[in-house]
Design an enzyme around this catalytic site. Structure first.
Site, PDB file in Angstrom:
ATOM      1  N   TRP A 119       1.198  -1.114  -0.096  1.00 58.75           N
ATOM      2  CA  TRP A 119       0.133   0.199   0.131  1.00 58.75           C
ATOM      3  C   TRP A 119       0.125   1.174   0.177  1.00 58.75           C
ATOM      4  O   TRP A 119       0.468   1.825  -1.148  1.00 58.75           O
ATOM      5  CB  TRP A 119      -0.657   0.158   0.847  1.00 58.75           C
ATOM      6  CG  TRP A 119      -2.318  -1.003   1.009  1.00 58.75           C
ATOM      7  CD1 TRP A 119      -2.026  -2.391   1.779  1.00 58.75           C
ATOM      8  CD2 TRP A 119      -2.928  -0.870  -0.295  1.00 58.75           C
ATOM      9  NE1 TRP A 119      -3.012  -3.195   1.011  1.00 58.75           N
ATOM     10  CE2 TRP A 119      -3.807  -3.056  -0.001  1.00 58.75           C
ATOM     11  CE3 TRP A 119      -3.181  -0.641  -1.545  1.00 58.75           C
ATOM     12  CZ2 TRP A 119      -4.556  -2.797  -1.235  1.00 58.75           C
ATOM     13  CZ3 TRP A 119      -4.330  -1.005  -1.849  1.00 58.75           C
ATOM     14  CH2 TRP A 119      -4.858  -1.672  -2.166  1.00 58.75           C
TER      15      TRP A 119
ATOM     16  N   ASP B 259      -2.522   7.081   6.044  1.00 58.76           N
ATOM     17  CA  ASP B 259      -2.608   6.234   5.547  1.00 58.76           C
ATOM     18  C   ASP B 259      -3.442   4.774   6.731  1.00 58.76           C
ATOM     19  O   ASP B 259      -2.523   4.317   7.016  1.00 58.76           O
ATOM     20  CB  ASP B 259      -2.406   5.738   3.804  1.00 58.76           C
ATOM     21  CG  ASP B 259      -3.440   3.763   3.639  1.00 58.76           C
ATOM     22  OD1 ASP B 259      -4.528   4.113   4.439  1.00 58.76           O
ATOM     23  OD2 ASP B 259      -3.131   3.544   2.575  1.00 58.76           O
TER      24      ASP B 259
ATOM     25  N   LYS C 272     -13.643  -0.930   6.389  1.00 61.13           N
ATOM     26  CA  LYS C 272     -12.500  -2.198   7.310  1.00 61.13           C
ATOM     27  C   LYS C 272     -13.440  -1.648   9.205  1.00 61.13           C
ATOM     28  O   LYS C 272     -14.482  -3.016   8.748  1.00 61.13           O
ATOM     29  CB  LYS C 272     -11.065  -1.870   7.075  1.00 61.13           C
ATOM     30  CG  LYS C 272     -11.196  -2.372   6.221  1.00 61.13           C
ATOM     31  CD  LYS C 272      -9.611  -1.413   4.798  1.00 61.13           C
ATOM     32  CE  LYS C 272      -8.791  -1.492   4.267  1.00 61.13           C
ATOM     33  NZ  LYS C 272      -9.165  -3.232   3.202  1.00 61.13           N
TER      34      LYS C 272
HETATM   35  N1  PMP Z   1      -4.338   1.684   1.888  1.00 61.72           N
HETATM   36  C1  PMP Z   1      -4.876   0.091   2.394  1.00 61.72           C
HETATM   37  C2  PMP Z   1      -3.608   0.714   3.612  1.00 61.72           C
HETATM   38  C3  PMP Z   1      -5.337  -0.476   2.114  1.00 61.72           C
HETATM   39  O1  PMP Z   1      -5.496  -1.600   2.957  1.00 61.72           O
HETATM   40  C4  PMP Z   1      -6.478  -0.026   0.530  1.00 61.72           C
HETATM   41  C5  PMP Z   1      -7.620  -1.602   0.369  1.00 61.72           C
HETATM   42  N2  PMP Z   1      -7.189  -2.458   1.001  1.00 61.72           N
HETATM   43  C6  PMP Z   1      -5.719   1.314   0.586  1.00 61.72           C
HETATM   44  C7  PMP Z   1      -5.302   1.926   0.784  1.00 61.72           C
HETATM   45  C8  PMP Z   1      -6.923   0.672  -1.360  1.00 61.72           C
HETATM   46  O2  PMP Z   1      -7.942   1.087  -0.837  1.00 61.72           O
HETATM   47  P1  PMP Z   1      -9.356   1.706  -1.869  1.00 61.72           P
HETATM   48  O3  PMP Z   1      -9.509   0.226  -2.680  1.00 61.72           O
HETATM   49  O4  PMP Z   1      -9.971   2.142  -1.153  1.00 61.72           O
HETATM   50  O5  PMP Z   1      -8.823   2.829  -2.355  1.00 61.72           O
END
Ligand code: PMP
Length: 374
Positions: free
Chosen positions: A102, A177, A201
């Site tokens: 991420w 994030d 989540k």
């Molecule tokens: N950052 C983290 C830490 C995540 O866990 C996720 C999704 N699992 C994302 C970003 C991406 O999020 P989204 O699909 O809502 O764009």
């Protein structure tokens, strides 16, 4: 009806109480004769829904008065672009710490909007740890420092917050994030310039993105930043510059109310809601990691002090047994345990709404599976 224990990383399990309340209110919310999702976001009926959710979130986290709570759309990945568009503020580059998939995605996207310095990385050790603070090499004049404080795929989590004032000689805002551990523990918002995440989540259903940002940092968005993603525009319009994800905000509000009931629900009225949920999360994670540590059949890769309380990743001896584990656990009502395709293995996401009974059921299943296959 039987509800599965859902270990999905997100969209993820939602408290059953919340789902029941939403179901009961589906056709007629509060005597309005309509569902929340059918209401104008500008109606007098909807106003208390969004205002109440923002107020409850502020109360839960103790968000200081000089921070704005914004409800947006686009998910955390859209924020990977929206954050630099708002936060570069004329500076040339920002610092990022690379702790896994991420943060790598955040880095790749931010590079489209400005310079990125990777000031620490856990890549060389296979993303099995948070790089120790002594190894970080902060740059001069960084617009901000970005972290992903819980790497949902790798299963590593910061158990500490870097002191940016000590790291930089000046006020470099810390941006995080927090998608996959938000509201799982207390968070001192005042140590951050901005935190953001997708709601799917610990907060709500998919479709809602939350941003909490210090108000002196907004107002200098890049001229090409879409108005709907300019934090100042969104803040000035109380998250109603355009239509917000109204139902997801309503559901978040129900989750915040559920969180506020946790101290009483666990018989610990002296705790704050986030202390109460943290107590439960610590107990759940400990039970699962203890079971993993006691086994020679299952293995973990993350160093102990950086293990995520939310996303527990582990491995079986080979691919065939992993596949069997996923199939047999699903048949036993334990869903969503397959690890992310990028890393394989098993991932048990044990967010706030996962009851301890789900963790105990997983541990019992793991023991039986080891006995039969080990
Ligand atoms: N950052 C983290 C830490 C995540 O866990 C996720 C999704 N699992 C994302 C970003 C991406 O999020 P989204 O699909 O809502 O764009």
């Amino acid at each position: 009806m039987s509800r599965a224990f859902n270990f999905s990383a997100g969209p993820a399990t939602i408290p059953e109480e919340v789902l029941r309340q939403a179901a009961a209110e589906m056709l007629d919310w509060n005597g309005t004769g309509m569902s929340v999702m059918e209401m104008s976001h500008r109606s007098a009926d909807y106003a208390p829904v969004i205002e109440g959710a923002a107020a409850d979130l502020r109360e839960l986290l103790g968000v200081p008065a000089n921070y704005k709570i914004l409800f947006l759309q686009g998910g955390a990945l859209a924020e990977n672009a929206i954050v630099p568009m708002n936060m570069m503020r004329g500076r040339a580059s920002a610092d990022y710490v690379d702790t896994g998939i991420w943060s790598t995605k955040s880095i790749t996207e931010a590079r489209r909007y400005g310079g990125v310095e990777i000031i620490a990385s856990a890549k060389d050790s296979g993303y099995d740890r948070i790089p120790p603070l002594e190894t970080w090499t902060p740059s001069r004049d960084a617009a901000y420092l970005h972290l992903c404080t819980n790497e949902t795929i790798g299963g590593i989590e910061y158990q500490w917050t870097p002191d940016v004032r000590a790291l930089y000689a000046g006020d470099v805002p810390l941006v995080a994030d927090v998608s996959s551990h938000f509201l799982s523990r207390p968070l001192d918002v005042s140590r951050y310039g901005l935190v953001y995440g997708g709601a799917q989540k610990n907060v709500s259903m998919a479709g809602l993105t939350f941003v909490i940002v210090r108000d002196d940092l907004i107002g200098e968005a890049h001229p090409l930043c879409p108005s709907a993603f300019d934090y100042k525009v969104v803040a000035d319009n109380d998250s109603m510059f355009n239509t917000p994800p109204t139902y997801a905000i309503y559901l978040a509000g129900l989750v915040f109310q559920w969180l506020k009931r946790r101290p009483a629900a666990i018989g610990r009225p002296e705790l704050t809601p986030l202390e109460a949920i943290e107590t439960l999360n610590v107990a759940k994670a400990k039970a699962l990691y203890d079971a993993l540590d006691a086994s020679d059949f299952y293995s973990t890769r993350v160093v102990k002090q950086d293990r995520s309380r939310m996303n527990v990743t582990f491995f079986l001896p080979d691919e065939a047994s992993t596949k069997r584990f996923v199939a047999e656990s699903a048949a036993a009502g334990l869903k969503g345990l397959k690890g992310h395709r990028a890393v394989g293995g098993i991932r048990a996401s044990i967010y706030n709404a996962m009851p301890i009974e789900g963790v105990h059921a997983l541990i019992a299943f793991m023991r039986d599976f080891e006995r039969a296959n080990g």
